[in-house]
Design an enzyme around this catalytic site. Structure first.
Site, PDB file in Angstrom:
ATOM      1  N   LYS A  13       0.865  -1.185   0.000  1.00 53.93           N
ATOM      2  CA  LYS A  13       0.000   0.000   0.000  1.00 53.93           C
ATOM      3  C   LYS A  13       0.898   1.230   0.000  1.00 53.93           C
ATOM      4  O   LYS A  13       1.749   1.379   0.868  1.00 53.93           O
ATOM      5  CB  LYS A  13      -0.899   0.015   1.237  1.00 53.93           C
ATOM      6  CG  LYS A  13      -1.719   1.294   1.383  1.00 53.93           C
ATOM      7  CD  LYS A  13      -2.368   1.391   2.755  1.00 53.93           C
ATOM      8  CE  LYS A  13      -1.354   1.599   3.854  1.00 53.93           C
ATOM      9  NZ  LYS A  13      -0.669   2.929   3.770  1.00 53.93           N
ATOM     10  N   ASP A 127      -4.928   0.713   8.988  1.00 59.16           N
ATOM     11  CA  ASP A 127      -4.716   0.491   7.557  1.00 59.16           C
ATOM     12  C   ASP A 127      -5.454  -0.740   7.035  1.00 59.16           C
ATOM     13  O   ASP A 127      -5.566  -0.920   5.817  1.00 59.16           O
ATOM     14  CB  ASP A 127      -3.228   0.327   7.257  1.00 59.16           C
ATOM     15  CG  ASP A 127      -2.480   1.649   7.259  1.00 59.16           C
ATOM     16  OD1 ASP A 127      -3.131   2.697   7.375  1.00 59.16           O
ATOM     17  OD2 ASP A 127      -1.239   1.627   7.151  1.00 59.16           O
TER      18      ASP A 127
END
Length: 283
Positions: A13, A127
């Protein structure tokens, strides 16, 4: 949960921009960030078992815990479903600002194929929710406000980590101003994203560079390779650079690897993760 990604693929990510817009009374920081997912990542497999377990291998697997301190097992236990025996093939460096642990946890949730409590996942890791459906998105709040960006273009990039493990809390602590402007209005056309991105920022980059000068060295090396944009991801130390073409990205990665053989360097595509059953190999 809807996703086109291979369930066990845990893509890196990348925070293409990260604005810190405030801090709540409970200590959580408020963010406004644009995230994209890379064509490089970890691979997680699972099979039914009498009890939960985890085995870790791969080029970045050294030192990764296999007990319940690993987010893979912690996330899996929050799902409704029979226990699994997991095998994590680790390709992303740990504590590197590209969400490896959270993406691994999200892959575990997908492989569990059961119900889960979104609020619990957010508490486990801010996250994780954005990694459950790894598409390019604007993420706000503490990570719970996720707006997918269907018009986001795929970008050719290089990810570089100078082999520095960065703990996030000290970087936030070193950030003098925690009340910064949010992202400006996002463009509506794919061809406008890069120029828009250049006008955004990562509010954690300056404090991270102050604490870890290796990040400055990495940014300088990337900028010297002739990209359209070079910036740090998340709280570091991984940095990224965006190039006009795949060929330029791969050439830059090769040159950087020759100049810095000790660094972790991967050419990739940034955007929304599609079905991928493998990670990009060593260059």
């Amino acid at each position: 949960m809807t996703t086109d990604v291979s369930p066990g693929f845990a893509p890196a990510k990348v925070n293409l921009a990260l604005h810190v817009t405030g801090q709540r009374a409970d200590g959580y920081h408020l963010l406004d960030t644009l995230v994209a997912f890379a064509s490089v990542g970890d691979q997680l497999t699972a099979e039914p078992a009498g009890a939960f377990s985890l085995r870790v291998s791969g080029p970045e697997g050294a030192g990764v815990p296999e007990d319940d301190s690993n987010l893979v097992l912690r996330a899996a236990r929050l799902c409704r479903g029979e226990p699994r025996k997991f095998h994590l093939e680790k390709h992303l460096p740990t504590a590197s600002g590209i969400g490896g642990g959270s993406s691994d946890a999200a892959a575990a949730v997908r492989l569990m194929q059961g119900d889960y409590d979104a609020a619990n996942m957010l508490i486990l890791g801010a996250d994780i929710p954005m990694c459950l459906n790894p598409v390019a998105a604007r993420v706000q709040g503490i990570g719970e406000e996720i707006t997918p960006l269907p018009t986001f273009p795929e970008m050719h990039a290089v990810l570089v980590n100078p082999r520095v493990a960065v703990s996030t809390p000290p970087v936030f602590k070193a950030l003098a101003n925690k009340n910064n402007p949010p992202l400006t209005t996002l463009p509506g056309k794919p061809e406008e994203f890069l120029s828009w991105l250049m006008d955004q920022r990562n509010d954690l980059q300056a404090p991270a560079e102050m604490l870890f000068p290796e990040i400055t060295q990495t940014i300088n090396a990337l900028q010297a390779s002739g990209p359209q944009l070079a910036r740090m991801s998340g709280s570091g130390a991984t940095c990224f650079a965006i190039y006009e073409s795949q060929e330029q990205a791969e050439a830059a990665a090769t040159d950087l690897q020759q100049a810095h053989p000790e660094w972790w360097i991967k050419p990739c595509v940034l955007g929304s993760a599609q079905t991928r059953d493998h990670v990009i190999g060593d260059i």
